[in-house]
Write an enzyme that holds these catalytic residues in place. Structure first.
Site, PDB file in Angstrom:
ATOM      1  N   SER A  35      43.454  70.168  42.889  1.00 19.95           N
ATOM      2  CA  SER A  35      44.290  70.862  41.893  1.00 19.95           C
ATOM      3  C   SER A  35      42.946  71.381  41.255  1.00 19.95           C
ATOM      4  CB  SER A  35      45.444  71.077  42.590  1.00 19.95           C
ATOM      5  OG  SER A  35      45.753  69.660  41.752  1.00 19.95           O
ATOM      6  N   ASP A  36      43.538  72.622  39.930  1.00 20.93           N
ATOM      7  CA  ASP A  36      43.035  72.504  39.172  1.00 20.93           C
ATOM      8  C   ASP A  36      43.133  71.239  38.269  1.00 20.93           C
ATOM      9  OD1 ASP A  36      42.048  75.274  39.600  1.00 20.93           O
ATOM     10  OD2 ASP A  36      44.355  76.474  38.436  1.00 20.93           O
ATOM     11  N   TYR A  78      37.593  79.034  52.018  1.00 21.13           N
ATOM     12  CA  TYR A  78      37.818  77.067  51.188  1.00 21.13           C
ATOM     13  C   TYR A  78      37.748  76.551  51.981  1.00 21.13           C
ATOM     14  CZ  TYR A  78      39.060  74.234  48.301  1.00 21.13           C
ATOM     15  OH  TYR A  78      38.821  73.059  46.657  1.00 21.13           O
ATOM     16  N   ASP A 124      45.904  57.723  43.605  1.00 16.35           N
ATOM     17  CA  ASP A 124      45.484  58.498  42.342  1.00 16.35           C
ATOM     18  C   ASP A 124      43.778  58.076  42.867  1.00 16.35           C
ATOM     19  OD1 ASP A 124      43.709  59.827  39.548  1.00 16.35           O
ATOM     20  OD2 ASP A 124      43.438  57.877  38.806  1.00 16.35           O
ATOM     21  N   GLN A 150      54.966  67.618  40.953  1.00 16.07           N
ATOM     22  CA  GLN A 150      54.695  68.668  40.112  1.00 16.07           C
ATOM     23  C   GLN A 150      55.438  69.062  41.695  1.00 16.07           C
ATOM     24  OE1 GLN A 150      50.791  69.038  42.476  1.00 16.07           O
ATOM     25  NE2 GLN A 150      50.890  67.204  43.591  1.00 16.07           N
ATOM     26  N   ASP A 159      38.974  68.259  46.816  1.00 20.36           N
ATOM     27  CA  ASP A 159      39.437  69.623  46.390  1.00 20.36           C
ATOM     28  C   ASP A 159      41.191  69.320  45.702  1.00 20.36           C
ATOM     29  OD1 ASP A 159      41.252  71.334  47.492  1.00 20.36           O
ATOM     30  OD2 ASP A 159      41.691  70.579  49.800  1.00 20.36           O
TER      31      ASP A 159
HETATM   32  N1  SAM Z   1      42.334  73.870  47.310  1.00 21.76           N
HETATM   33  C1  SAM Z   1      43.034  74.133  46.033  1.00 21.76           C
HETATM   34  C2  SAM Z   1      43.247  74.545  45.603  1.00 21.76           C
HETATM   35  O1  SAM Z   1      41.856  75.246  45.400  1.00 21.76           O
HETATM   36  O2  SAM Z   1      44.114  75.560  44.652  1.00 21.76           O
HETATM   37  C3  SAM Z   1      43.605  72.908  46.395  1.00 21.76           C
HETATM   38  C4  SAM Z   1      44.461  72.621  47.416  1.00 21.76           C
HETATM   39  S1  SAM Z   1      45.467  70.557  47.072  1.00 21.76           S
HETATM   40  C5  SAM Z   1      46.937  71.248  48.008  1.00 21.76           C
HETATM   41  C6  SAM Z   1      45.333  69.659  45.960  1.00 21.76           C
HETATM   42  C7  SAM Z   1      45.927  68.017  45.934  1.00 21.76           C
HETATM   43  O3  SAM Z   1      45.517  67.811  44.778  1.00 21.76           O
HETATM   44  C8  SAM Z   1      46.897  68.331  45.831  1.00 21.76           C
HETATM   45  O4  SAM Z   1      47.964  67.728  47.313  1.00 21.76           O
HETATM   46  C9  SAM Z   1      47.119  67.260  44.668  1.00 21.76           C
HETATM   47  O5  SAM Z   1      48.368  66.595  45.421  1.00 21.76           O
HETATM   48  C10 SAM Z   1      46.321  66.327  44.372  1.00 21.76           C
HETATM   49  N2  SAM Z   1      45.794  66.060  42.896  1.00 21.76           N
HETATM   50  C11 SAM Z   1      46.187  66.443  42.004  1.00 21.76           C
HETATM   51  N3  SAM Z   1      45.104  65.383  41.305  1.00 21.76           N
HETATM   52  C12 SAM Z   1      44.735  64.375  42.047  1.00 21.76           C
HETATM   53  C13 SAM Z   1      44.494  62.442  41.731  1.00 21.76           C
HETATM   54  N4  SAM Z   1      44.879  62.375  40.507  1.00 21.76           N
HETATM   55  N5  SAM Z   1      44.729  62.042  42.753  1.00 21.76           N
HETATM   56  C14 SAM Z   1      44.301  62.416  43.927  1.00 21.76           C
HETATM   57  N6  SAM Z   1      45.096  63.723  44.857  1.00 21.76           N
HETATM   58  C15 SAM Z   1      45.190  64.660  43.448  1.00 21.76           C
END
Ligand code: SAM
Length: 331
Positions: free
Chosen positions: A160-161, A63, A139, A33, A158
């Site tokens: 991301s979308d 949050y 992952d 990303q 926690d």
């Molecule tokens: N609280 C925030 C929101 O709701 O917008 C999310 C914050 S946090 C930065 C989201 C994290 O999820 C990112 O660091 C991203 O790298 C991680 N992420 C995304 N897909 C993932 C996966 N399959 N396994 C582990 N982490 C993942």
């Protein structure tokens, strides 16, 4: 004017945040990303992934404290082993560490670059130096599939979308999508201890596709064997629509005195000089009280009626039996 924004085609809603400068403090393309950090006049520094705001220094407490403390406080004993999935910014881990019972935190994020950036950019960036924290750059879904049975007291997801929507309204799959599959929730259930608790980000009630997604996840979670899945609400102005929720899922419904146990945990936290700014014990139950239409949509009318019956004080006739019984007994 420099701003960062998100448009929701379903509702026509657009939310944006003014930036101090068009130029980011940091911009870095990772394997997964585009990572950006901007300065803003009111919200402080903000973390942006692929153009979507993840947190602001001003209101990240809302949050992250709710995501961490609600399940940690709900747990019957002090949770010892905790898994945090996603949350590469480190704030949820920071809150988990405020619980003195914690001996081991596995933190799994897909993107080590997000962690490195947040280490440098945010005040809570030292969380990964804590000896209790074990960072795994992987992952989250694969990590859970490989984990042993019944190891965690609390799991906090926690992410991301899980999906995005392009300008023509088409759904785009994102890396977080893997964290919302049936198989993944089955693994989360398996790797939690018998009285374990899962808490995960569950979008907003203000967008129809989001509330539908949340209800689908709730069904999946209950089918996976969780005894409850309750939607809790958070007020947070920097997230689109100003409201976001989580689904807290208990493997076993709590039978202990939750209020008493929370008061003791809170006391220990304060004695250690650690504070919260958004979470307080009253929110433990209040955050689950939803507007009537949301309650009906999520739980159905039946459950609401049952709740109403539970809350009504029994009448004298109900205590003594029906009217006719009362007559018989008085005869
Ligand atoms: N609280 C925030 C929101 O709701 O917008 C999310 C914050 S946090 C930065 C989201 C994290 O999820 C990112 O660091 C991203 O790298 C991680 N992420 C995304 N897909 C993932 C996966 N399959 N396994 C582990 N982490 C993942």
């Amino acid at each position: 004017v420099a701003e960062i924004g998100e448009f929701f085609s379903e509702t026509g809603f657009y939310q944006s945040l003014r930036l101090s400068d068009e130029k980011p403090l940091l911009r870095q393309q990772s394997a997964y990303q585009l990572i950006e950090v901007y300065e803003t006049p009111y919200y402080g520094k903000v973390l942006v992934l692929d153009g979507v705001l993840q947190l602001t220094e001003r209101d990240a407490d809302a949050y992250n404290e709710m995501m961490a403390h609600v399940p940690m406080m709900q747990h019957e004993h002090g949770p010892k082993r905790v898994l945090v999935i996603g949350g590469g910014d480190g704030y949820v881990v920071n809150e988990v560490l405020k619980h003195e019972s914690v001996v081991h935190v596995d933190h799994v994020d897909l993107d080590g670059d997000v962690v490195q950036v947040c280490k440098q950019q945010f005040a809570w960036g030292k969380v990964w130096d804590d000896a209790r924290v074990h960072l795994h750059v992987a992952d989250g879904a694969a990590f859970c599939a490989d984990a042993a049975d019944a190891v965690y007291d609390v799991i906090i997801q926690d992410s991301s979308d899980p999906w995005g929507v392009d300008e023509s309204g088409n759904q785009i799959d994102l890396p977080s999508g893997a964290l919302y599959s049936k198989e993944h929730f089955a693994h989360l259930h398996r790797i939690l201890k018998p009285n374990g608790i899962l808490n995960f980000q569950a979008e907003t009630i203000a967008i129809p596709a989001d509330i539908k997604g949340m209800m689908d996840w709730r069904k999946i979670v209950l089918n996976a064997g969780f005894a409850s899945a309750r939607y809790g609400s958070i007020v947070i102005s920097s997230y689109p629509t100003g409201q976001l929720g989580f689904l807290m899922c208990e493997k076993k419904i709590a039978t202990h005195n939750v209020e008493k146990s929370i008061a003791a945990k809170m006391r220990r936290m304060r004695q250690a000089g650690l504070q919260t700014s958004y979470y307080h014990p009253a929110l433990q139950s209040a955050s689950f009280v939803l507007p009537l239409w949301v309650h009906r949509t999520v739980y159905g009318d039946d459950e609401e009626d049952e709740n109403e019956e539970e809350e009504v004080e029994p009448s004298a006739n109900e205590i003594l039996g029906s009217d006719s019984n009362a007559e018989i007994s008085s005869q």
